[in-house]
Scaffold this motif. Structure first.
Motif, PDB file in Angstrom:
ATOM      1  N   VAL A   1      -7.153   1.287  -6.870  1.00 11.18           N
ATOM      2  CA  VAL A   1      -6.773   2.695  -6.831  1.00 11.18           C
ATOM      3  C   VAL A   1      -7.963   3.491  -6.301  1.00 11.18           C
ATOM      4  CG1 VAL A   1      -5.997   4.699  -8.127  1.00 11.18           C
ATOM      5  CG2 VAL A   1      -5.181   2.421  -8.764  1.00 11.18           C
TER       6      VAL A   1
ATOM      7  N   SER B   1       0.840  -1.200   0.000  1.00 12.49           N
ATOM      8  CA  SER B   1       0.000   0.000   0.000  1.00 12.49           C
ATOM      9  C   SER B   1       0.875   1.249   0.000  1.00 12.49           C
ATOM     10  CB  SER B   1      -0.914   0.014   1.228  1.00 12.49           C
ATOM     11  OG  SER B   1      -1.702   1.180   1.259  1.00 12.49           O
TER      12      SER B   1
ATOM     13  N   VAL C   1      -3.047   3.548  -3.479  1.00  9.88           N
ATOM     14  CA  VAL C   1      -2.936   2.308  -4.245  1.00  9.88           C
ATOM     15  C   VAL C   1      -2.574   1.189  -3.286  1.00  9.88           C
ATOM     16  CG1 VAL C   1      -1.756   1.116  -6.121  1.00  9.88           C
ATOM     17  CG2 VAL C   1      -2.179   3.577  -6.288  1.00  9.88           C
TER      18      VAL C   1
ATOM     19  N   PHE D   1      -4.253  -4.608  -7.856  1.00  9.89           N
ATOM     20  CA  PHE D   1      -4.214  -3.397  -7.040  1.00  9.89           C
ATOM     21  C   PHE D   1      -5.489  -2.574  -7.247  1.00  9.89           C
ATOM     22  CE2 PHE D   1       0.185  -4.554  -7.022  1.00  9.89           C
ATOM     23  CZ  PHE D   1       0.678  -4.074  -5.828  1.00  9.89           C
TER      24      PHE D   1
END
Length: 490
Positions: A178, A91, A131, A176
């Protein structure tokens, strides 16, 4: 005698009086409706601008846009450390100043010292991109067919002449998420200006003047609902936790930012010490805004000054279209109908006098002077005008009430002023990434408020209509002679 004769004549000529009053009522009602709708348009537009500027703000000062190709653009970079545990979540946050352009905090004091400036306060608009996710290692799969007869090579290795096993890597990759949200750093010692003033605290409280560097936050109600935030919980910005002390709801339905924190804290998390993106300015005189704008631009170089009038020019959509119709077509139409009503009332009054030649001639023969006859005609016309005014006000109020009850929804699109990054000076005004050419769309319910001034104007029009009609008739009556009456009798 005057009122007795007036009452008798109006009762005897009810139909003619009703026609004159109805004509005036139509024009007056149209004026009231158009004026109230125009006022509603203006309030709707102010509501749109308040979502960007905040209550009491007349203009904003931002850094002048950089010339094309001169730099200033920054692309967000996200770096992750290599970790052995593939199940561990990676992160990282990136806090960016919206528009990537800032002013020195001392600019606020410089602006506040300009002639005509009543108050000035700075703010810092940020965008936070978070992220987080995981990397997954791939698995090496050996090619079984190549591994079986590959033992005769040098070194006795499997798979091929180079001694390396043959195969492929399967699986692996990365996943991931966002998440981005906006943060506004507000000067908690001066909360009378800025975007937060266009929101109401619906839960908890607002900032205290002593919380200049406290880790506290106020969140917008829509964002709080989306992220399940509440008073007493915390929101994390770049690894720092802020305690939520209040939840705000924007008056226009669209908040200037998702999260509000003290200005010093915003400068710390953005690594922008003693920097602001926007200076919100309140003029001491609303009539001198253009003069104040010119003074700031002349005395403080490298800045762009945007007034609410400049921003209003960028409003498009059905709100702009309806506003144009109300201000141009509607006003001209109401004026045309009003002039026509005055002329018709005057002509009908004059025509009625022509049909009363014998009556007025006889009155003159009995000793009435021309002035008395003229006053009688003007009095009748003035009563007709007042009757038309009352009827017109009633119809106009009914029309305005219907518009407010229906509350048609208008769409307002607020685009860029063309000043480049930060050109519109607010957190949502085109200063941040992805907002340079995007427009902000709001749905506004139209109302048609009727002010006391509008009612007084309607009364004035009614009186004016009666006097104009009376002038026509009185001029005609003053030219009558007693001999005309005797000629008609014969």
């Amino acid at each position: 005698m005057f009122f007795t004769y007036l009452r008798r004549e109006l009762r005897r000529r009810r139909k003619a009086a009703l026609v004159v009053a109805s004509g005036l009522a139509l024009g007056i009602a149209l004026v009231i409706i158009v004026s109230s709708v125009s006022s509603g348009m203006s309030k709707a537009q102010d509501k749109v601008l308040e979502s960007l500027y905040g209550l009491g703000t007349d203009m904003t000062v931002t850094k002048a846009a950089a010339a094309p190709g001169s730099g200033g653009d920054e692309r967000p970079r996200f770096e992750f450390d290599a970790k052995d545990d593939e199940d561990e979540t990676q992160s990282t946050d990136r806090v960016m100043v919206q528009g990537f352009q800032t002013l020195a905090a001392t600019t606020v004091d410089k602006v506040g010292k300009q002639d005509g400036v009543a108050d000035a306060v700075g703010g810092l608009s940020l965008t936070v991109m978070k992220v987080d996710g995981q990397f997954r290692r791939g698995e090496f799969k050996q090619d079984q067919s190549s591994g079986q007869g590959g033992q005769g090579g040098p070194g006795g290795g499997q798979g091929g002449g180079n001694g390396q096993p043959q195969g492929r890597v399967e699986g692996g990759g990365a996943s991931f998420d966002v998440n981005s949200f906006t943060v506004y750093g507000t000067d908690v010692t001066q909360q009378g200006l800025g975007p937060l003033t266009s929101s109401k605290i619906t839960k908890g409280r607002t900032f205290k003047a002593t919380e200049t560097d406290a880790k506290v936050a106020v969140v917008d109600s829509a964002y709080a609902k989306e992220k399940e935030l509440a008073v007493g919980k915390t929101v994390t910005i770049s690894g720092t936790k802020y305690s939520i002390v209040g939840v705000s709801t924007a008056d226009s339905g669209d908040a200037a930012a998702n999260v509000y924190i003290p200005l010093k804290q915003a400068q710390t998390v953005a690594d922008s010490k003693d920097k602001v993106t926007t200076v919100y300015v309140q003029a001491s005189d609303s009539q001198a805004i253009d003069t104040v704008k010119a003074a700031i631009q002349e005395n403080i170089s490298g800045t762009t000054v945007t007034t609410s009038a400049d921003l209003a020019d960028t409003v498009s959509g059905s709100l702009s279209t309806a506003s144009d119709l109300a201000s141009s077509v509607g006003k001209w139409l109401s004026i045309a109908v009003l002039v026509a009503a005055f002329l018709v009332a005057g002509l009908l009054t004059s025509s009625a006098v022509s049909r009363r030649v014998r009556e007025f001639g006889t009155l003159k023969a009995l000793g009435w002077k021309s002035g008395r006859v003229t006053r009688q005609v003007v009095g009748e016309a003035l009563v007709n005008g007042l009757m038309g005014g009352v009827l017109g006000i009633a119809v106009g109020l009914a029309g305005a009430y219907i518009v407010t009850a229906v509350s048609p929804t208008l769409t307002a699109q607020l685009g860029s002023t063309g000043g480049g990054r930060g050109g519109m000076g607010g957190p949502m005004g085109g200063g941040g990434p992805g907002r340079q050419t995007a427009s902000k769309t709001l749905d506004i319910a139209l109302t048609a408020p009727v002010s006391l001034t509008t009612i007084l104007v309607a009364v004035g029009l009614a009186v004016a209509g009666g006097l104009i009609a009376g002038a026509f008739g009185g001029w005609r009556a003053s030219r009558l002679r007693p001999a005309d009456a005797l000629r008609r009798v014969a």
